[in-house]
Design a protein around this motif. Structure first.
Motif, PDB file in Angstrom:
ATOM      1  N   UNK A 164     -28.936  37.284  -2.443  1.00  0.00           N
ATOM      2  CA  UNK A 164     -28.014  37.776  -1.575  1.00  0.00           C
ATOM      3  C   UNK A 164     -28.896  37.663  -0.016  1.00  0.00           C
ATOM      4  N   UNK A 165     -28.749  36.815   0.698  1.00  0.00           N
ATOM      5  CA  UNK A 165     -28.850  36.699   2.111  1.00  0.00           C
ATOM      6  C   UNK A 165     -30.103  37.688   2.370  1.00  0.00           C
ATOM      7  N   UNK A 166     -30.377  38.578   3.538  1.00  0.00           N
ATOM      8  CA  UNK A 166     -30.884  39.391   4.576  1.00  0.00           C
ATOM      9  C   UNK A 166     -30.353  38.824   6.099  1.00  0.00           C
ATOM     10  N   UNK A 167     -29.177  39.656   6.761  1.00  0.00           N
ATOM     11  CA  UNK A 167     -28.579  39.281   7.785  1.00  0.00           C
ATOM     12  C   UNK A 167     -29.069  38.690   9.040  1.00  0.00           C
ATOM     13  N   UNK A 225     -33.266  38.086   8.639  1.00  0.00           N
ATOM     14  CA  UNK A 225     -34.466  36.765   9.052  1.00  0.00           C
ATOM     15  C   UNK A 225     -33.200  36.495   7.835  1.00  0.00           C
ATOM     16  N   UNK A 226     -32.182  36.208   7.012  1.00  0.00           N
ATOM     17  CA  UNK A 226     -31.864  34.912   6.128  1.00  0.00           C
ATOM     18  C   UNK A 226     -32.187  34.512   5.354  1.00  0.00           C
ATOM     19  N   UNK A 227     -33.741  35.332   4.967  1.00  0.00           N
ATOM     20  CA  UNK A 227     -34.269  34.926   3.792  1.00  0.00           C
ATOM     21  C   UNK A 227     -33.999  35.498   2.183  1.00  0.00           C
ATOM     22  N   UNK A 228     -33.380  34.821   1.483  1.00  0.00           N
ATOM     23  CA  UNK A 228     -33.338  34.805  -0.145  1.00  0.00           C
ATOM     24  C   UNK A 228     -33.967  36.127  -0.745  1.00  0.00           C
ATOM     25  N   UNK A 229     -33.562  37.475  -0.975  1.00  0.00           N
ATOM     26  CA  UNK A 229     -34.540  38.403  -2.209  1.00  0.00           C
ATOM     27  C   UNK A 229     -33.661  39.440  -2.584  1.00  0.00           C
ATOM     28  N   UNK A 230     -34.396  40.059  -3.130  1.00  0.00           N
ATOM     29  CA  UNK A 230     -33.782  41.103  -4.082  1.00  0.00           C
ATOM     30  C   UNK A 230     -33.702  42.503  -3.618  1.00  0.00           C
ATOM     31  N   UNK A 231     -34.719  43.075  -2.762  1.00  0.00           N
ATOM     32  CA  UNK A 231     -35.077  44.080  -1.555  1.00  0.00           C
ATOM     33  C   UNK A 231     -33.751  44.429  -0.688  1.00  0.00           C
ATOM     34  N   UNK A 232     -32.922  44.974  -1.242  1.00  0.00           N
ATOM     35  CA  UNK A 232     -32.058  45.623  -0.224  1.00  0.00           C
ATOM     36  C   UNK A 232     -31.587  47.161  -1.197  1.00  0.00           C
ATOM     37  N   UNK A 233     -31.506  47.801   0.207  1.00  0.00           N
ATOM     38  CA  UNK A 233     -31.627  49.788  -0.348  1.00  0.00           C
ATOM     39  C   UNK A 233     -29.852  49.499  -0.698  1.00  0.00           C
ATOM     40  N   UNK A 250     -24.487  48.023  -1.294  1.00  0.00           N
ATOM     41  CA  UNK A 250     -25.537  47.484  -0.935  1.00  0.00           C
ATOM     42  C   UNK A 250     -25.723  46.931   0.744  1.00  0.00           C
ATOM     43  N   UNK A 251     -26.483  47.297   0.911  1.00  0.00           N
ATOM     44  CA  UNK A 251     -26.577  47.104   2.692  1.00  0.00           C
ATOM     45  C   UNK A 251     -26.972  45.776   3.031  1.00  0.00           C
ATOM     46  N   UNK A 252     -26.814  45.455   4.529  1.00  0.00           N
ATOM     47  CA  UNK A 252     -27.051  43.640   4.745  1.00  0.00           C
ATOM     48  C   UNK A 252     -28.403  43.191   5.134  1.00  0.00           C
ATOM     49  N   UNK A 253     -28.895  43.825   5.269  1.00  0.00           N
ATOM     50  CA  UNK A 253     -30.492  43.782   5.383  1.00  0.00           C
ATOM     51  C   UNK A 253     -30.995  44.047   4.739  1.00  0.00           C
ATOM     52  N   UNK A 254     -32.700  43.747   4.815  1.00  0.00           N
ATOM     53  CA  UNK A 254     -33.649  44.066   3.609  1.00  0.00           C
ATOM     54  C   UNK A 254     -34.079  45.327   4.060  1.00  0.00           C
ATOM     55  N   UNK A 255     -35.434  45.739   3.193  1.00  0.00           N
ATOM     56  CA  UNK A 255     -35.811  46.543   3.633  1.00  0.00           C
ATOM     57  C   UNK A 255     -36.487  46.442   4.575  1.00  0.00           C
ATOM     58  N   UNK A 256     -37.599  45.808   4.301  1.00  0.00           N
ATOM     59  CA  UNK A 256     -38.465  44.907   5.565  1.00  0.00           C
ATOM     60  C   UNK A 256     -38.080  45.094   7.049  1.00  0.00           C
TER      61      UNK A 256
END
Length: 158
Positions: free
Chosen positions: A1-4, A6-14, A21-27
């Motif tokens: 899943x991509x962060x809206x 930073x557009x990075x692919x990761x699994x660290x979503x709140x 699941x949120x659309x932005x990563x935790x960072x």
């Protein structure tokens, strides 16, 4: 899943409260929260100062009440712990909580009190995890041990 953001692919979503699941990563969420926090800090301080000025008496009264409750609960917890749930004097079985004190086995209470400098003793003990070296005595037994080295309830002198 991509962060809206930073557009990075990761699994660290709140997750949201509803489980989605949120659309932005935790960072990115943390960065956004920090930006918002620093952007509105002056407004929040002004609001807090104004609220305190308008409600000072109520806040002070509530703070004092909360501190008293916290102190009483800490003292009761200490008494219960060190008396093994009996809530009575180890020497004479006095049961009135108002008359019970925390005694340093082998002395040293005056030295420890000077080191604490005003901290509430039962809260200190509770924070330390109820260390060994304390017991519950009534004020009469505790004072007698301190002044004379023995308690009249026990015939033998220490």
């Amino acid at each position: 899943m991509k962060c809206n953001k930073c557009q990075k692919e990761n699994n660290n979503f709140a997750k949201r409260e509803n489980g989605k699941t949120r659309k932005m990563c935790r960072q990115c969420m943390n960065e956004k929260s920090n930006e918002r926090y620093h952007k509105t800090i002056d407004e929040r301080r002004a609001y807090a100062n104004k609220y305190y000025a308008n409600n000072r008496e109520k806040i002070v009264k509530q703070t004092i009440s909360n501190n008293l409750k916290l102190r009483r609960l800490a003292r009761l917890d200490c008494i219960e712990h060190y008396s093994n749930g009996k809530n009575c004097c180890e020497c004479c079985d006095e049961k009135h909580l108002e008359f019970l004190a925390i005694d340093h086995i082998g002395g040293g209470g005056n030295k420890e009190r000077k080191e604490r400098r005003g901290e509430y003793f039962p809260l200190v003990i509770k924070r330390k995890g109820y260390p060994e070296g304390y017991r519950i005595l009534c004020h009469n037994c505790n004072a007698s041990l301190g002044f004379y080295g023995y308690c009249p309830h026990k015939a033998t002198k220490l």
